[in-house]
Motif scaffolding. Structure first.
Motif, mmCIF file in Angstrom:
data_model
loop_
_atom_site.group_PDB
_atom_site.id
_atom_site.type_symbol
_atom_site.label_atom_id
_atom_site.label_comp_id
_atom_site.label_asym_id
_atom_site.label_seq_id
_atom_site.Cartn_x
_atom_site.Cartn_y
_atom_site.Cartn_z
ATOM 1 N N TYR A 139 0.845 -1.210 0.000
ATOM 2 C CA TYR A 139 0.000 0.000 0.000
ATOM 3 C C TYR A 139 0.875 1.254 0.000
ATOM 4 O O TYR A 139 0.670 2.168 -0.792
ATOM 5 C CB TYR A 139 -0.908 0.019 1.228
ATOM 6 N N ILE A 187 -7.189 5.799 8.819
ATOM 7 C CA ILE A 187 -7.893 5.313 7.626
ATOM 8 C C ILE A 187 -9.011 4.355 8.021
ATOM 9 O O ILE A 187 -9.985 4.173 7.299
ATOM 10 C CB ILE A 187 -6.889 4.625 6.676
ATOM 11 N N LEU A 197 -4.602 1.285 -3.737
ATOM 12 C CA LEU A 197 -4.868 0.871 -2.363
ATOM 13 C C LEU A 197 -5.373 -0.559 -2.274
ATOM 14 O O LEU A 197 -5.451 -1.108 -1.191
ATOM 15 C CB LEU A 197 -5.899 1.807 -1.723
ATOM 16 N N TYR A 225 -8.431 -1.583 1.652
ATOM 17 C CA TYR A 225 -9.070 -0.299 1.941
ATOM 18 C C TYR A 225 -9.441 0.319 0.614
ATOM 19 O O TYR A 225 -8.580 0.665 -0.181
ATOM 20 C CB TYR A 225 -8.136 0.630 2.714
ATOM 21 N N ARG A 271 -10.915 3.069 0.068
ATOM 22 C CA ARG A 271 -11.099 4.515 0.202
ATOM 23 C C ARG A 271 -12.572 4.876 0.323
ATOM 24 O O ARG A 271 -12.970 5.984 -0.019
ATOM 25 C CB ARG A 271 -10.452 5.285 -0.938
ATOM 26 N N PHE A 329 -13.823 5.440 2.887
ATOM 27 C CA PHE A 329 -13.878 6.387 3.997
ATOM 28 C C PHE A 329 -13.966 7.818 3.500
ATOM 29 O O PHE A 329 -14.308 8.724 4.229
ATOM 30 C CB PHE A 329 -12.631 6.238 4.884
ATOM 31 N N GLU A 330 -13.622 8.015 2.242
ATOM 32 C CA GLU A 330 -13.642 9.385 1.722
ATOM 33 C C GLU A 330 -15.075 9.833 1.474
ATOM 34 O O GLU A 330 -15.927 9.047 1.083
ATOM 35 C CB GLU A 330 -12.869 9.450 0.406
#
Lengths: 422, 267
Positions: free
Chosen positions: A68, A175, B6, B10, B12, B14-15
């Protein structure tokens, strides 16, 4: 007996005074951040002559997260001929080495440093070895679980255009916030710590802290200091104070947000906070006298530096204060005692619910545009007790290190990410 | 949205789908005059509470008396001119058997608490904290019960004093922390409504807690007094004070983040 009671009461008053001091400090920070004059970093400087930068990623058994961070760094908007990425494989016994070698074969600017055999393990040792092979004058460090956005390297590095800047620090954002209660609370904690605390300290020209990750420093400076001290667990706080004592400054870049993986279990968090406390208190013992004697710091920088150095010792003093209160209670001193005991504990919660008062976290969440998560604030009462205990253990560890000259061992924080890319 | 390498660990998610305005460089257009007025008014209210301890204790006790039978209201002079009203309700000392049971159960509690897997560690520490105080208290009553320096009257008076102190803290603590959001007169007035709600809650909660505490001292003995004081005292008040604060802030955060008129950006 009377003298003992007197001393116990004096201690309670001392504790109250100290907590009051921290409350005032944090109120000033909060007020400054929400409506005061804000100081920017050098992000808007247009300069084509970007310096060569070496990016270090200390790694120990990071197979869950390695790809990552490497993917994120490969995609950085920074001239590739002006950067090198040095992932430091520090005695990993999982697939970390294979992953790094795989990336190195694809990208010429990824140059893994494998530390194996009898070399001592630990972040300071790893960083010192990497400093020997790094080509760049500017060093940027990321922990292995971090995921920097595309433009971040430039946002951090550009600040070194000012020769007075010794180190630069970005903002850490979890995150995995929605994962569980702990990660949500840690997100609020980080928010209070960076959005308000760090930015306000930078605004007020106090001592914003270099945090050891999402940040960088000048290689020549750290070499002048003799490299990282392997006896200190908090190499970041150590470096912060060395930089200020050497008359350099730390720039805080609130805009440079980097995603990290917050601990998802309380036991991991307990070990993390105990290690932080141990390291931070080692730095306290090391730098408190040089800080007081320094001629390079202003009066307010010294005040802030002292309060910053003592922040991980205060929970231990509060634990003693609780025992003190218990003795006074059974000695029949409650009659004159309730007012300032109550005050003391209310302040305790105000100040150290999370190393930040609730109003500071509230304002940070407000500035971040968070709404529902803010309703978790009352739960910090339980976190307060948790922090009080493990931070106190960390202080005792540091004290034992000092007295017995014991060498602290580095323990890696457990990762939780489910790597489904293999 | 591009995943930026990513992977699926994850994604993303969360964005936010829409980021309205940059959060890193924004500040609130606070009306500093309103901030000043709110802080001054709140401290005056706090002072008024402290100066009226006698009448507040009277109102407080006159409500508490509805919840408990066979008690009397008395008053005690705490300084030359100020008296405090309280409920007289006898407590009792623990028997030796009770003390031994408490010692045993608190030791077991301290050690067993850590083995409970379904409760998270921060709650376990709180439970251990409760048992630790109970253990200290039990040991005291085992070895030197005759030296226990309090009775229910002392506790009752001190509870009232502490409660009035908490009443005076609420405007000060909430006043200071909410003053930072004073962008308009509406918010300035709403802040006082919130402080009022917190005070009402504190009054009702304080009355109920007072009666419960006196009941515990009467039925379960003085061995619980330390725990009542250290665990269910002012620290507990801080939970609902910050609770009221957090609910209010979450509401105004949701409402005000969309209105650019209240914000400034430094970039």
């Amino acid at each position: 007996m009377d003298i003992l009671i007197f001393l116990l009461k004096v201690y309670m008053f001392f504790l109250m005074f100290m907590i009051m001091l921290y409350i005032v400090r944090h109120f000033v920070f909060t007020y400054n951040r929400i409506c005061g004059e804000q100081r920017t970093s050098y992000h808007d400087v247009m300069d084509n002559d970007l310096p060569f930068v070496s990016v270090f990623i200390p790694m120990h058994n990071e197979e869950k997260v390695a790809n990552y961070i490497l993917d994120a760094l490969v995609e950085q908007v920074y001239p590739k001929n002006m950067m090198e990425i040095i992932p430091i494989n520090d005695h990993s016994n999982d697939r970390t080495k294979d992953i790094l070698d795989d990336y190195a074969s694809k990208y010429s600017y990824i140059k893994p440093l494998h530390r194996l055999g009898d070399e001592p393990r630990g972040k300071p040792y790893a960083l010192n070895d990497a400093l020997k092979v790094a080509k760049g004058e500017i060093i940027v460090i990321y922990d292995a679980d971090y995921i920097p956005p595309k433009g971040q390297l430039r946002e951090l590095v550009i600040n070194f255009i000012d020769p007075e800047v010794g180190a630069v620090m970005g903002r850490v954002v979890p995150i995995n916030t929605p994962r569980n209660l702990l990660t949500r609370l840690l997100d609020l904690e980080r928010s209070g710590g960076y959005q308000v605390d760090q930015q306000a300290r930078y605004n007020l020209d106090l001592i914003p802290q270099y945090g050891g990750t999402v940040g960088g420093f000048r290689k020549s400076l750290i070499l002048d200091f003799g490299g990282f001290d392997p006896r200190v667990l908090a190499e970041d706080t150590d470096l912060t104070f060395k930089i200020y004592l050497a008359d350099y400054r730390v720039v805080y870049v609130n805009k440079a947000e980097c995603y990290e993986e917050a601990p998802e279990s309380w036991s991991v968090r307990a070990r993390q906070i105990r290690r932080w406390s141990r390291g931070h208190n080692q730095v306290l013992f090391k730098h408190i006298l040089p800080l007081l004697r320094s001629e390079n710091l202003s009066f307010w920088q010294k005040v802030d530096g002292i309060l910053l150095l003592f922040i991980y010792m205060v929970p231990f003093l509060m634990l003693l204060g609780f025992l003190d209160a218990l003795i006074l209670f059974f000695s029949g001193e409650m009659e004159i005692f309730p007012s300032f005991l109550a005050l003391s504990f209310i302040m305790a919660y105000n100040s150290f619910g999370n190393f930040a008062p609730f109003f500071q976290i509230g304002v940070a969440g407000f500035l971040d545009g968070v709404s529902q998560r803010l309703r978790l604030l009352p739960l910090f009462y339980f976190v307060f007790l948790f922090n009080l205990w493990y931070t106190s253990l960390g202080f005792i560890d540091a004290l034992t290190d000092l007295i017995t000259r014991r060498r602290a061992e580095w323990h890696k924080t457990e990762r939780f990410r489910e790597n489904q890319r293999r | 949205m591009k995943s930026m390498g990513l992977g699926v660990g994850y994604s993303r998610s969360f964005e936010r789908r829409v980021i309205h305005y940059a959060r890193h460089g924004r500040i609130l257009n606070v009306n500093k005059l309103l901030v000043f007025f709110q802080i001054v008014i709140c401290f005056i209210i706090s002072l008024v509470f402290i100066l009226n301890i006698e009448s507040i204790s009277h109102v407080f006790v006159s409500h508490a008396i509805y919840l408990i039978k066979d008690v009397s209201v008395e008053n005690k002079e705490i300084t030359n001119s100020i008296r405090v009203f309280y409920i007289k309700y006898d407590g009792r000392f623990p028997s030796i058997y009770e003390v031994i049971i408490y010692i045993f159960s608190s030791v077991v509690g301290i050690f067993l608490a850590k083995r409970i897997k379904f409760i998270s560690q921060h709650i376990i520490i709180y439970i251990q904290f409760l048992f630790f105080i109970l253990l200290c208290s039990s040991m005291f009553f085992y070895f030197i019960p005759y030296k226990f320096p309090y009775d229910s009257t002392t506790f009752s008076v001190l509870y009232i004093l502490t409660q009035v102190l908490i009443f005076s803290f609420i405007p000060a603590v909430l006043g200071l922390s909410l003053a930072l959001f004073n962008v308009s007169l509406t918010l300035f007035l709403t802040n006082f409504i919130v402080i009022g709600i917190a005070l009402i809650y504190s009054f009702v909660f304080g009355v109920v807690r007072y009666v419960v505490m006196l009941f515990i001292l009467n039925k379960f003995s003085y061995i619980w007094m330390a725990n009542l004081f250290f665990n269910l005292g002012p620290l507990l008040d801080m939970i609902y004070i910050s609770g009221v604060y957090s609910i209010y802030i979450s509401i105004i955060s949701d409402r005000y983040r969309k209105f650019t008129v209240y914000w400034r950006w430094i970039y």
